[in-house]
Design a protein around this motif. Structure first.
Motif, short mmCIF file in Angstrom:
data_model
loop_
_atom_site.label_atom_id
_atom_site.label_comp_id
_atom_site.label_asym_id
_atom_site.label_seq_id
_atom_site.Cartn_x
_atom_site.Cartn_y
_atom_site.Cartn_z
N PRO A 143 0.81 -1.23 0.00
CA PRO A 143 0.00 0.00 0.00
C PRO A 143 0.84 1.28 0.00
CG PRO A 143 -0.84 -1.58 1.59
CD PRO A 143 0.48 -2.11 1.13
N ILE A 144 1.90 1.30 0.81
CA ILE A 144 2.73 2.51 0.87
C ILE A 144 3.48 2.70 -0.44
CG2 ILE A 144 4.56 3.71 2.13
CD1 ILE A 144 3.84 2.06 4.58
N CYS A 145 3.91 1.60 -1.06
CA CYS A 145 4.62 1.69 -2.34
C CYS A 145 3.74 2.29 -3.43
CB CYS A 145 5.11 0.31 -2.78
SG CYS A 145 6.67 -0.16 -2.02
N LEU A 146 2.45 1.98 -3.40
CA LEU A 146 1.54 2.54 -4.40
C LEU A 146 1.50 4.06 -4.30
CD1 LEU A 146 -1.42 -0.01 -4.19
CD2 LEU A 146 0.25 0.23 -6.04
N VAL A 147 1.53 4.58 -3.09
CA VAL A 147 1.53 6.04 -2.89
C VAL A 147 2.84 6.64 -3.38
CG1 VAL A 147 1.40 7.89 -1.18
CG2 VAL A 147 -0.04 5.85 -0.92
N ILE A 148 3.95 6.03 -3.01
CA ILE A 148 5.27 6.55 -3.41
C ILE A 148 5.42 6.49 -4.92
CG2 ILE A 148 7.76 6.20 -3.23
CD1 ILE A 148 7.21 4.95 -0.45
N ALA A 149 5.04 5.37 -5.53
CA ALA A 149 5.16 5.22 -6.98
C ALA A 149 4.32 6.25 -7.71
CB ALA A 149 4.76 3.81 -7.39
N ALA A 150 3.13 6.56 -7.18
CA ALA A 150 2.27 7.57 -7.82
C ALA A 150 2.93 8.95 -7.77
CB ALA A 150 0.92 7.62 -7.11
N ILE A 151 3.56 9.29 -6.65
CA ILE A 151 4.26 10.57 -6.55
C ILE A 151 5.39 10.64 -7.56
CG2 ILE A 151 5.71 12.00 -5.05
CD1 ILE A 151 4.07 10.96 -2.68
N LEU A 152 6.15 9.56 -7.69
CA LEU A 152 7.26 9.52 -8.63
C LEU A 152 6.76 9.62 -10.07
CD1 LEU A 152 9.49 6.72 -7.03
CD2 LEU A 152 9.83 9.18 -6.89
N ALA A 153 5.72 8.86 -10.39
CA ALA A 153 5.21 8.83 -11.77
C ALA A 153 4.69 10.19 -12.20
CB ALA A 153 4.12 7.77 -11.89
N PHE A 154 3.97 10.85 -11.30
CA PHE A 154 3.41 12.15 -11.65
C PHE A 154 4.46 13.25 -11.71
CE2 PHE A 154 -0.69 10.24 -10.45
CZ PHE A 154 -1.46 10.67 -11.52
N ASN A 155 5.67 12.94 -11.24
CA ASN A 155 6.76 13.92 -11.32
C ASN A 155 7.79 13.57 -12.39
OD1 ASN A 155 6.84 16.16 -9.03
ND2 ASN A 155 5.80 14.35 -8.22
N GLY A 156 7.50 12.56 -13.21
CA GLY A 156 8.34 12.31 -14.37
C GLY A 156 9.12 11.02 -14.40
N THR A 157 9.02 10.19 -13.39
CA THR A 157 9.71 8.91 -13.41
C THR A 157 9.01 7.97 -14.39
OG1 THR A 157 10.43 9.14 -11.12
CG2 THR A 157 10.43 6.92 -12.03
N PRO A 158 9.76 7.28 -15.27
CA PRO A 158 9.14 6.42 -16.29
C PRO A 158 8.29 5.31 -15.69
CG PRO A 158 11.46 6.79 -16.77
CD PRO A 158 11.23 7.32 -15.39
N THR A 159 7.22 4.97 -16.41
CA THR A 159 6.35 3.87 -15.99
C THR A 159 5.94 2.99 -17.16
OG1 THR A 159 4.40 5.29 -16.22
CG2 THR A 159 5.39 5.15 -14.03
N SER A 160 6.53 3.22 -18.33
CA SER A 160 6.12 2.49 -19.53
C SER A 160 7.03 1.29 -19.77
CB SER A 160 6.17 3.41 -20.74
OG SER A 160 7.51 3.66 -21.12
N PHE A 161 6.65 0.48 -20.77
CA PHE A 161 7.46 -0.66 -21.17
C PHE A 161 8.21 -0.38 -22.48
CE2 PHE A 161 4.73 -2.63 -18.09
CZ PHE A 161 5.51 -3.64 -17.53
N ASP A 162 8.28 0.88 -22.87
CA ASP A 162 9.01 1.24 -24.10
C ASP A 162 10.51 1.09 -23.89
OD1 ASP A 162 6.62 1.89 -25.37
OD2 ASP A 162 6.67 3.96 -24.60
N GLY A 163 11.20 0.86 -25.00
CA GLY A 163 12.65 0.77 -24.96
C GLY A 163 13.29 2.15 -24.91
N LYS A 164 14.59 2.20 -25.19
CA LYS A 164 15.33 3.46 -25.13
C LYS A 164 14.72 4.50 -26.07
CE LYS A 164 19.94 1.82 -23.76
NZ LYS A 164 19.67 0.42 -23.48
N ALA A 165 14.74 5.77 -25.64
CA ALA A 165 14.23 6.86 -26.46
C ALA A 165 15.40 7.58 -27.13
CB ALA A 165 13.44 7.85 -25.60
N ASP A 166 15.27 7.85 -28.41
CA ASP A 166 16.29 8.61 -29.15
C ASP A 166 15.97 10.10 -29.04
OD1 ASP A 166 17.81 6.38 -30.21
OD2 ASP A 166 16.07 5.99 -31.48
N ILE A 167 16.89 10.87 -28.49
CA ILE A 167 16.69 12.31 -28.36
C ILE A 167 17.92 13.05 -28.84
CG2 ILE A 167 15.15 12.00 -26.37
CD1 ILE A 167 17.44 13.05 -24.62
N VAL A 168 17.73 14.32 -29.15
CA VAL A 168 18.83 15.19 -29.55
C VAL A 168 18.99 16.25 -28.46
CG1 VAL A 168 19.70 16.81 -31.27
CG2 VAL A 168 18.37 14.80 -31.99
N THR A 169 20.18 16.38 -27.90
CA THR A 169 20.42 17.32 -26.81
C THR A 169 20.53 18.74 -27.34
OG1 THR A 169 22.83 17.19 -26.95
CG2 THR A 169 21.71 15.50 -25.64
#
Length: 571
Positions: free
Chosen positions: A182-208
């Motif tokens: 139960p506590i992990c669900l709360v922590i994970a939600a805070i992290l996810a809504f602040n930008g921590t990845p939650t998808s199953f996608d592979g590496k993202a190609d970006i240009v800096t």
């Protein structure tokens, strides 16, 4: 007070404000009282039915340990097989290969024992399948194992005399379903809504912004990062752990992760007092642990916010303190607090590189793991403290000329022998392992250990010694952090630390549980005017003195050869 120091104070006070009610809740869970999460009971009954477990069957301390060791052996075999074959299993969008046998051996043991020492980088060393089925799974059950083990201690002192100490599997399941999940669900939600990845996608190609093309690793990371902190595990989804902006995007997530890793260790102390109806004793234990934490935190704060004397000699301004290896998002003060709690609590996660901290900070980090009982890991923190408490009771009893007693049970030779062996085991594993590494490096520098010993160290001299000392200390203390100037992904380090991990985890659990079981069977001796009270400030000071003296006698020479020698060199 500076803003950075205010952040440290607020984070700790928030942790304490949450830990007190959580401790009371944990006591209710293990006592079988009604809670808001009773709707999970059908799920728990289903798990018992599928596993063929009778949760109402009482166990003595030997049966508890047999169940604990047996189920952990099963988890190790499953984890080892998956890591050996992960390259051929599903959920591998980045095409990461399987692990070598020695690395799989080390990794499976490391996460099984709640240490999470990583001789690999998460982006390239694991697949999403192994991250979830091995790493995340073991982070839940290893934390629950420590919590279930300490309930044996709770039960041993709840009744005046009893061999019935509850059911290990029941406490294991309750720890996962009613507390961790139960506590992990709360922590994970805070992290996810602040930008921590939650998808199953592979590496993202970006240009800096500089125009460079890079690949950024992703994956379902938020849930794993939640349990890695709450369960005092510490393994990073990404190689640089919580110093990575995706694992720890901002100050809110930094505070959340700090609170998470200290929460259960403090709450378990509170739960102990509530469970055995001796709240004053629990607050005494908490006071000793907190004073010990401050003795390590204050020097580290002064060291990191004071800056580098080497740069000062070059007349280079350091208005923000020693920033090498630290995130500008957080600064040196909160990084020093993180480094303190992550080493005393055996979490091992980092938001700054320990290898780059000032020498005095490195000494404090090592001391936290040498002592290994100021709050400590989930459940095992109290078990480690219990060893020192028994030694303090015995010494105090001899000093006042009485038979040593703890909570109405006489502490005799058999209990003291076990406590002494466990107290000596920790320095033996660390110092013998470090001596073996130094001997190998000196006598076989060009030997073929997958990586030649001559290539182990990126830093010579005192700091190089500290790197090897830190590796075995982190392994024996079930911590998992490292001075990452050490090249450790090779046969020597994978195998040697693997065995240290096993011994450093299970023997310190077996010893306290055995002592608790032996004391539980003894006849209760009512308190009298001559009884040595263990819930006073005087006895708390005695226990702290025992802890510090044992640590000083065992580890001072090693500290002198490493971080202290480096400290006096640069100063």
């Amino acid at each position: 007070m500076s803003t950075e120091l205010l952040g440290v104070l607020v984070t700790y006070l928030l942790t304490l404000a949450l830990a007190i009610p959580l401790g009371k809740y944990i006591a209710r869970v293990y006592q079988g009282q009604k809670t808001l999460l009773d709707f999970l009971a059908p799920l728990e009954r289903g798990l018992y039915r599928v596993s063929g477990i009778d949760p109402n069957r009482e166990m003595n301390w030997k049966q508890h340990l047999l169940a604990l060791l047996t189920i952990n052996l099963v988890w190790f075999v499953l984890a080892f097989v998956i890591l050996l074959t992960q390259g051929s299993l599903p959920l591998n969008p980045d095409g990461n290969p399987s692990m070598s046998p020695d690395l799989a051996f080390n990794t499976a043991i490391s996460f099984l024992v709640n240490c999470n020492l990583q001789h690999y980088s998460g982006e390239s060393g694991l697949t999403y399948f192994s991250q979830l089925t091995v790493i995340t799974f073991l982070q839940f059950v290893s934390a629950a194992t420590g919590m279930a083990a300490v309930v044996v201690l709770f039960n041993a002192f709840k009744e005046k005399s009893s061999e019935k100490l509850g059911n290990f599997f029941r406490y294991l399941v309750l720890s996962c379903t009613r507390i961790l999940l139960p506590i992990c669900l709360v922590i994970a939600a805070i992290l996810a809504f602040n930008g921590t990845p939650t998808s199953f996608d592979g590496k993202a190609d970006i240009v800096t912004l500089q125009g460079d093309s890079v690949q950024v690793s992703r994956g379902p990371a938020a849930g794993m990062i939640a349990i890695k902190h709450l369960g005092t595990n510490g393994g990073g989804w990404l190689g640089v752990n919580s110093a990575h902006p995706l694992e720890n995007p901002n100050y809110l997530t930094n505070m959340t992760e700090l609170v998470a890793q200290v929460l259960i260790p403090i709450a378990m102390v509170i739960a102990f007092g509530v469970y055995i109806r001796r709240k004053k004793l629990a607050w005494t234990i908490f006071g000793v642990m907190t004073v010990g934490m401050l003795l390590l935190l204050v020097p580290m704060l002064l060291s990191e916010t004071g800056g580098s004397p080497t740069l000062a000699q070059l007349n280079l301004l350091q208005p923000t303190g020693a920033m090498e290896g630290k995130e500008v998002r957080f600064g040196p003060a909160i990084s020093a607090y993180w480094s303190t709690v992550t080493t005393i609590i055996s979490t091992g996660s980092v938001n700054a590189m320990h290898d780059s901290t000032m020498p005095l900070s490195g000494a404090m980090q090592l001391l936290g793991m040498f002592i290994n009982c100021f709050y400590g890991g989930c459940g095992v923190g109290i078990l480690n403290y219990f060893i020192f408490l028994i030694i303090a009771v015995f010494i105090s009893g001899l000093m006042v000329g009485r038979t040593p007693e703890f909570l109405g049970k006489k502490v005799e030779a058999r209990e003291m022998k076990i406590a002494t062996i466990i107290a000596l085991l920790h320095p033996l594993l660390i110092l013998a392992g470090t001596a073996l590494a130094c001997f190998t490096l000196t006598n076989y520098p060009e030997a073929d250990w997958a990586v030649k010993p001559s290539a182990w160290l990126n830093n010579p001299g005192f700091h190089g010694f500290s790197e090897m000392l830190y590796e075995f200390t982190s392994s024996a203390a079930n911590n998992g952090s490292g001075f990452e100037g050490l090249g450790d992904n090779n046969v020597f380090w994978n195998v040697s630390t693997g065995f240290v991990l096993l011994l450093g985890r299970f023997l310190p659990i077996i010893g306290p549980v055995a002592i608790a079981g032996l004391l539980a069977r003894k006849r209760y001796v009512p308190e009298s005017a001559g009884t040595l009270r263990t819930d006073t400030a005087t006895f708390g000071f005695m226990t702290l003195a025992v802890i510090l003296i044992i640590a000083a006698l065992a580890f001072f020479p090693a500290l002198v050869l490493g971080p202290l020698a480096e400290y006096f060199t640069i100063y």
